[in-house]
Design a protein around this motif. Sequence first.
Motif, PDB file in Angstrom:
ATOM      1  N   THR A  22       0.845  -1.192   0.000  1.00  0.00           N
ATOM      2  CA  THR A  22       0.000   0.000   0.000  1.00  0.00           C
ATOM      3  C   THR A  22       0.878   1.238   0.000  1.00  0.00           C
ATOM      4  O   THR A  22       1.832   1.337   0.771  1.00  0.00           O
ATOM      5  CB  THR A  22      -0.923   0.005   1.236  1.00  0.00           C
ATOM      6  N   ILE A  23       0.554   2.164  -0.874  1.00  0.00           N
ATOM      7  CA  ILE A  23       1.286   3.418  -1.009  1.00  0.00           C
ATOM      8  C   ILE A  23       0.374   4.543  -0.526  1.00  0.00           C
ATOM      9  O   ILE A  23      -0.761   4.657  -0.985  1.00  0.00           O
ATOM     10  CB  ILE A  23       1.672   3.694  -2.494  1.00  0.00           C
ATOM     11  N   ASP A  24       0.869   5.354   0.388  1.00  0.00           N
ATOM     12  CA  ASP A  24       0.094   6.495   0.874  1.00  0.00           C
ATOM     13  C   ASP A  24       0.199   7.642  -0.115  1.00  0.00           C
ATOM     14  O   ASP A  24       1.307   8.059  -0.458  1.00  0.00           O
ATOM     15  CB  ASP A  24       0.609   6.961   2.238  1.00  0.00           C
ATOM     16  N   VAL A  25      -0.950   8.115  -0.578  1.00  0.00           N
ATOM     17  CA  VAL A  25      -0.995   9.267  -1.477  1.00  0.00           C
ATOM     18  C   VAL A  25      -2.014  10.262  -0.944  1.00  0.00           C
ATOM     19  O   VAL A  25      -2.952   9.889  -0.253  1.00  0.00           O
ATOM     20  CB  VAL A  25      -1.348   8.866  -2.937  1.00  0.00           C
ATOM     21  N   GLU A  29      -2.975  13.709  -5.240  1.00  0.00           N
ATOM     22  CA  GLU A  29      -2.132  12.744  -5.948  1.00  0.00           C
ATOM     23  C   GLU A  29      -2.985  11.590  -6.474  1.00  0.00           C
ATOM     24  O   GLU A  29      -2.773  11.115  -7.594  1.00  0.00           O
ATOM     25  CB  GLU A  29      -1.046  12.203  -5.024  1.00  0.00           C
ATOM     26  N   PHE A  30      -3.959  11.166  -5.688  1.00  0.00           N
ATOM     27  CA  PHE A  30      -4.816  10.074  -6.127  1.00  0.00           C
ATOM     28  C   PHE A  30      -5.597  10.456  -7.384  1.00  0.00           C
ATOM     29  O   PHE A  30      -5.671   9.675  -8.335  1.00  0.00           O
ATOM     30  CB  PHE A  30      -5.788   9.649  -5.014  1.00  0.00           C
ATOM     31  N   VAL A  31      -6.155  11.647  -7.401  1.00  0.00           N
ATOM     32  CA  VAL A  31      -6.927  12.081  -8.573  1.00  0.00           C
ATOM     33  C   VAL A  31      -6.020  12.194  -9.799  1.00  0.00           C
ATOM     34  O   VAL A  31      -6.398  11.779 -10.903  1.00  0.00           O
ATOM     35  CB  VAL A  31      -7.666  13.411  -8.300  1.00  0.00           C
ATOM     36  N   VAL A  32      -4.820  12.742  -9.620  1.00  0.00           N
ATOM     37  CA  VAL A  32      -3.868  12.850 -10.734  1.00  0.00           C
ATOM     38  C   VAL A  32      -3.540  11.458 -11.269  1.00  0.00           C
ATOM     39  O   VAL A  32      -3.593  11.208 -12.484  1.00  0.00           O
ATOM     40  CB  VAL A  32      -2.586  13.599 -10.298  1.00  0.00           C
ATOM     41  N   LEU A  33      -3.235  10.537 -10.375  1.00  0.00           N
ATOM     42  CA  LEU A  33      -2.915   9.172 -10.780  1.00  0.00           C
ATOM     43  C   LEU A  33      -4.106   8.519 -11.480  1.00  0.00           C
ATOM     44  O   LEU A  33      -3.955   7.872 -12.518  1.00  0.00           O
ATOM     45  CB  LEU A  33      -2.504   8.365  -9.552  1.00  0.00           C
ATOM     46  N   PRO A  69       4.737  19.614  -8.768  1.00  0.00           N
ATOM     47  CA  PRO A  69       5.079  19.043  -7.455  1.00  0.00           C
ATOM     48  C   PRO A  69       4.322  17.743  -7.138  1.00  0.00           C
ATOM     49  O   PRO A  69       4.869  16.839  -6.513  1.00  0.00           O
ATOM     50  CB  PRO A  69       4.695  20.138  -6.456  1.00  0.00           C
ATOM     51  N   HIS A  70       3.091  17.642  -7.603  1.00  0.00           N
ATOM     52  CA  HIS A  70       2.315  16.425  -7.368  1.00  0.00           C
ATOM     53  C   HIS A  70       2.910  15.247  -8.145  1.00  0.00           C
ATOM     54  O   HIS A  70       2.989  14.129  -7.635  1.00  0.00           O
ATOM     55  CB  HIS A  70       0.847  16.634  -7.748  1.00  0.00           C
ATOM     56  N   ILE A  71       3.338  15.518  -9.368  1.00  0.00           N
ATOM     57  CA  ILE A  71       3.973  14.477 -10.186  1.00  0.00           C
ATOM     58  C   ILE A  71       5.284  14.040  -9.544  1.00  0.00           C
ATOM     59  O   ILE A  71       5.581  12.845  -9.465  1.00  0.00           O
ATOM     60  CB  ILE A  71       4.198  14.981 -11.637  1.00  0.00           C
ATOM     61  N   VAL A  72       6.074  14.998  -9.078  1.00  0.00           N
ATOM     62  CA  VAL A  72       7.350  14.680  -8.431  1.00  0.00           C
ATOM     63  C   VAL A  72       7.112  13.769  -7.217  1.00  0.00           C
ATOM     64  O   VAL A  72       7.805  12.759  -7.041  1.00  0.00           O
ATOM     65  CB  VAL A  72       8.105  15.971  -8.029  1.00  0.00           C
ATOM     66  N   ARG A  73       6.141  14.108  -6.396  1.00  0.00           N
ATOM     67  CA  ARG A  73       5.852  13.291  -5.211  1.00  0.00           C
ATOM     68  C   ARG A  73       5.328  11.901  -5.590  1.00  0.00           C
ATOM     69  O   ARG A  73       5.725  10.902  -4.986  1.00  0.00           O
ATOM     70  CB  ARG A  73       4.872  14.007  -4.281  1.00  0.00           C
ATOM     71  N   LEU A  74       4.468  11.832  -6.596  1.00  0.00           N
ATOM     72  CA  LEU A  74       3.989  10.526  -7.055  1.00  0.00           C
ATOM     73  C   LEU A  74       5.144   9.671  -7.563  1.00  0.00           C
ATOM     74  O   LEU A  74       5.218   8.476  -7.258  1.00  0.00           O
ATOM     75  CB  LEU A  74       2.953  10.689  -8.174  1.00  0.00           C
ATOM     76  N   ARG A  75       6.028  10.267  -8.325  1.00  0.00           N
ATOM     77  CA  ARG A  75       7.181   9.512  -8.836  1.00  0.00           C
ATOM     78  C   ARG A  75       8.049   8.991  -7.692  1.00  0.00           C
ATOM     79  O   ARG A  75       8.522   7.862  -7.747  1.00  0.00           O
ATOM     80  CB  ARG A  75       8.008  10.382  -9.778  1.00  0.00           C
ATOM     81  N   ARG A  76       8.262   9.808  -6.677  1.00  0.00           N
ATOM     82  CA  ARG A  76       9.052   9.351  -5.522  1.00  0.00           C
ATOM     83  C   ARG A  76       8.399   8.149  -4.848  1.00  0.00           C
ATOM     84  O   ARG A  76       9.080   7.293  -4.306  1.00  0.00           O
ATOM     85  CB  ARG A  76       9.208  10.474  -4.500  1.00  0.00           C
ATOM     86  N   LYS A  77       7.084   8.121  -4.869  1.00  0.00           N
ATOM     87  CA  LYS A  77       6.355   7.057  -4.177  1.00  0.00           C
ATOM     88  C   LYS A  77       6.227   5.776  -4.989  1.00  0.00           C
ATOM     89  O   LYS A  77       6.197   4.686  -4.411  1.00  0.00           O
ATOM     90  CB  LYS A  77       4.957   7.551  -3.794  1.00  0.00           C
ATOM     91  N   ILE A  78       6.141   5.874  -6.320  1.00  0.00           N
ATOM     92  CA  ILE A  78       5.835   4.669  -7.097  1.00  0.00           C
ATOM     93  C   ILE A  78       6.905   4.238  -8.093  1.00  0.00           C
ATOM     94  O   ILE A  78       6.912   3.074  -8.493  1.00  0.00           O
ATOM     95  CB  ILE A  78       4.483   4.797  -7.842  1.00  0.00           C
TER      96      ILE A  78
END
Length: 116
Positions: A22-25, A29-33, A69-78
Amino acid sequence: IYHVGPLDARHTTTRVILAGSTIDVTPTEFVVLQELLREPGRVVSCAELVRSSQHITIDDEEARQVIRPHIVRLRRKIEPDPQQPCYIQSVRGIGYRWAGGLEQAAENTKHRAQSF
């Protein structure tokens, strides 16, 4: 539920599961993904991503600044390697697309395992 490669995004619970973990977003971030997963391979403009996640309409340049910034954080997470993304790819001057990147991700994981 969006199931693309090793990733599951469950809109009813806003949970993201990557390869069983499970990845916390954040909600944004969830809507973007979710927007990127809706049609893998399709380029989604930054303005579309802002409209979906923030419910506002802004010009393309401002949208790039808001969504980056949202993309950067998503990339760090996934991403296996956020500096060389294989899932969320940039399309210069337009936006982003979900590329899947399963072959690249497998190769990156294999390379990491060999380097230890």
